[in-house]
Design a protein around this motif. Structure first.
Motif, PDB file in Angstrom:
ATOM      1  N   GLU A  23     -40.345 -31.665   1.432  1.00 21.68           N
ATOM      2  CA  GLU A  23     -40.465 -30.221   1.606  1.00 21.68           C
ATOM      3  C   GLU A  23     -39.880 -29.748   2.932  1.00 21.68           C
ATOM      4  N   SER A  24     -39.634 -30.676   3.863  1.00 22.11           N
ATOM      5  CA  SER A  24     -38.944 -30.292   5.100  1.00 22.11           C
ATOM      6  C   SER A  24     -37.433 -30.228   4.886  1.00 22.11           C
ATOM      7  N   THR A  36     -37.568 -26.529  -2.305  1.00 21.40           N
ATOM      8  CA  THR A  36     -38.180 -26.734  -3.610  1.00 21.40           C
ATOM      9  C   THR A  36     -39.681 -26.950  -3.446  1.00 21.40           C
ATOM     10  N   ALA A  37     -40.460 -26.455  -4.393  1.00 22.94           N
ATOM     11  CA  ALA A  37     -41.893 -26.714  -4.378  1.00 22.94           C
ATOM     12  C   ALA A  37     -42.125 -28.126  -4.894  1.00 22.94           C
ATOM     13  N   VAL A  38     -42.271 -29.066  -3.980  1.00 17.40           N
ATOM     14  CA  VAL A  38     -42.385 -30.475  -4.340  1.00 17.40           C
ATOM     15  C   VAL A  38     -43.826 -30.832  -4.704  1.00 17.40           C
ATOM     16  N   SER A  67     -37.343 -21.952  -4.218  1.00 15.09           N
ATOM     17  CA  SER A  67     -38.693 -21.572  -4.611  1.00 15.09           C
ATOM     18  C   SER A  67     -39.109 -20.300  -3.876  1.00 15.09           C
ATOM     19  N   ARG A 125     -41.659 -21.107  -1.268  1.00 13.32           N
ATOM     20  CA  ARG A 125     -41.094 -21.801  -0.103  1.00 13.32           C
ATOM     21  C   ARG A 125     -40.267 -20.846   0.742  1.00 13.32           C
ATOM     22  N   PHE A 170     -38.501 -25.405   5.912  1.00  7.47           N
ATOM     23  CA  PHE A 170     -37.479 -26.349   5.465  1.00  7.47           C
ATOM     24  C   PHE A 170     -36.145 -26.032   6.150  1.00  7.47           C
TER      25      PHE A 170
END
Length: 369
Positions: free
Chosen positions: A71-72, A76-78, A257, A260, A266
């Protein structure tokens, strides 16, 4: 091995045995064609074709720190990605440019990232260079990756690996075949229904033999893979995408996302937020050209006598019987039906903006055989 010698795929001898014309691509010796690009393109549209995509990198991110690490790096919403689900994702730099595009899958024990062949080592180094306690990032060295694509792909594969028909588009699961562990996703880059099969390199030859023993399946090479993905309107990294291309200009905003983008955290977030507020200065579009002469990468796009963009991918469409291309043009011109010209071999070829994909996708969102 010197730096100028291409690497070999696990199926290198198999390709040569079956008459492939081999060419260098992404640092590997790859099959360009077997029976001919047009024949392979048309077979994929009507039956099932086997493509070797083992040049692509298969990177695993595992451990308790895998989600914070990913996520860094990805917009994307992991964390909410369910096991067996796949998302198209982008690896970004601080300027919001695309380092690579990839497929992200959550498995029971890790996350699998399928990255482009030419960038697999730089992607790995980039990810490993980020401080990430309790996270391990590794590149599989002993796995092959095969893509079975076409409207009969499910029937062909289900005959060997019963149960794959339960998969729907952008889902994946573990299977077994003659003692080999397979990871199979219902995905691909042809615009057709199909599957990508990750399997031990040692089992690749026997598995490929078993697939083409079915008369509905034939081998296909890079040429048909490229003409199919172009008709599907899908961008190719290193051509339509690069580190100077942002997701909004490339028409890939769906990979960002909303949650996000709102939260940040990120690489490239600040740059993308500014771009979203101001709007991109260019947009990726589809071009339909008149005649039969294809426009290739780098061809100049003109409007009212002025250069307004460049072709990033182009070729003759076997399915449509006319040339098509992807290009970047200013937003004011990126409207369906806009008339442009493309300079090819000293000629100004009439072209018009056309919706993407050029040929409708035929993904199967509910498994059936």
């Amino acid at each position: 091995m010197t730096q100028t010698e291409p690497l070999t795929l696990p199926l290198d001898a198999w390709h040569r045995k079956h008459g492939a014309r081999m060419v260098p691509f992404a640092g590997f010796a790859m099959p360009l064609q077997f029976a001919g690009i047009l024949a392979e393109h048309e077979w994929t549209r009507t039956s099932a074709s086997l493509f070797d995509v083992s040049h692509m990198g298969q990177i695993s991110a595992s451990g308790a720190g895998a989600i914070p690490l990913l996520e860094s790096l990805l917009p994307t919403a992991v964390a909410n990605l369910a096991p067996g689900r796949i998302r198209y994702a982008l690896l970004l730099n601080e300027a919001g440019g695309i380092i690579d595009d990839l497929m992200l899958t959550r498995r029971a024990e890790d996350f699998l990232l399928i990255v482009n062949g030419a960038t697999r080592l730089s992607d790995l180094a980039y990810m490993q260079g980020v401080a990430a306690p309790d996270a391990a990032v590794t590149l599989a060295e002993d796995q092959a990756l095969l893509a079975l694509q076409g409207p009969l792909a499910a029937k062909v594969l289900d005959a060997l690996v019963p149960g794959i028909a339960a998969l729907s588009f952008m889902t994946a699961a573990a299977f077994a075949w003659e003692g080999a562990r397979l990871w199979i996703s219902r995905s691909g880059y042809s615009g057709e229904d199909g599957f990508e099969i990750s399997l031990p390199a040692a089992a690749a030859t026997a598995f490929a033999d078993a697939l083409i023993a079915d008369e509905r399946c034939r081998p296909a090479g890079l040429g048909a893979r490229d003409s199919l993905r172009l008709e599907a309107g899908l961008p190719l990294y290193g051509h339509d995408l690069d580190e100077n291309t942002d997701p909004l200009s490339a028409g890939l905003g769906f990979a960002l996302s909303p949650a996000r983008m709102a939260a940040g955290g990120f690489n490239g977030h600040a740059a993308l937020a500014r771009l979203a507020a101001a709007g991109p200065t260019n947009l990726r579009v589809g071009l339909a050209l008149e005649g039969r002469l294809p426009a290739r990468e780098g061809a100049v796009v003109m409007h009212d006598g002025h250069e307004v963009g460049r072709v990033t991918s182009g070729g003759f469409s076997p399915s449509l019987s006319h040339p098509i291309a992807l290009a970047f043009v200013p937003p004011a011109l990126a409207k369906e039906g806009t008339s442009l010209t493309v300079q090819v071999r000293g000629k100004d070829l009439p072209a018009r903006i056309t919706p993407l994909p050029f040929v409708p996708h035929r993904y199967v969102r509910k498994g059936s055989v």
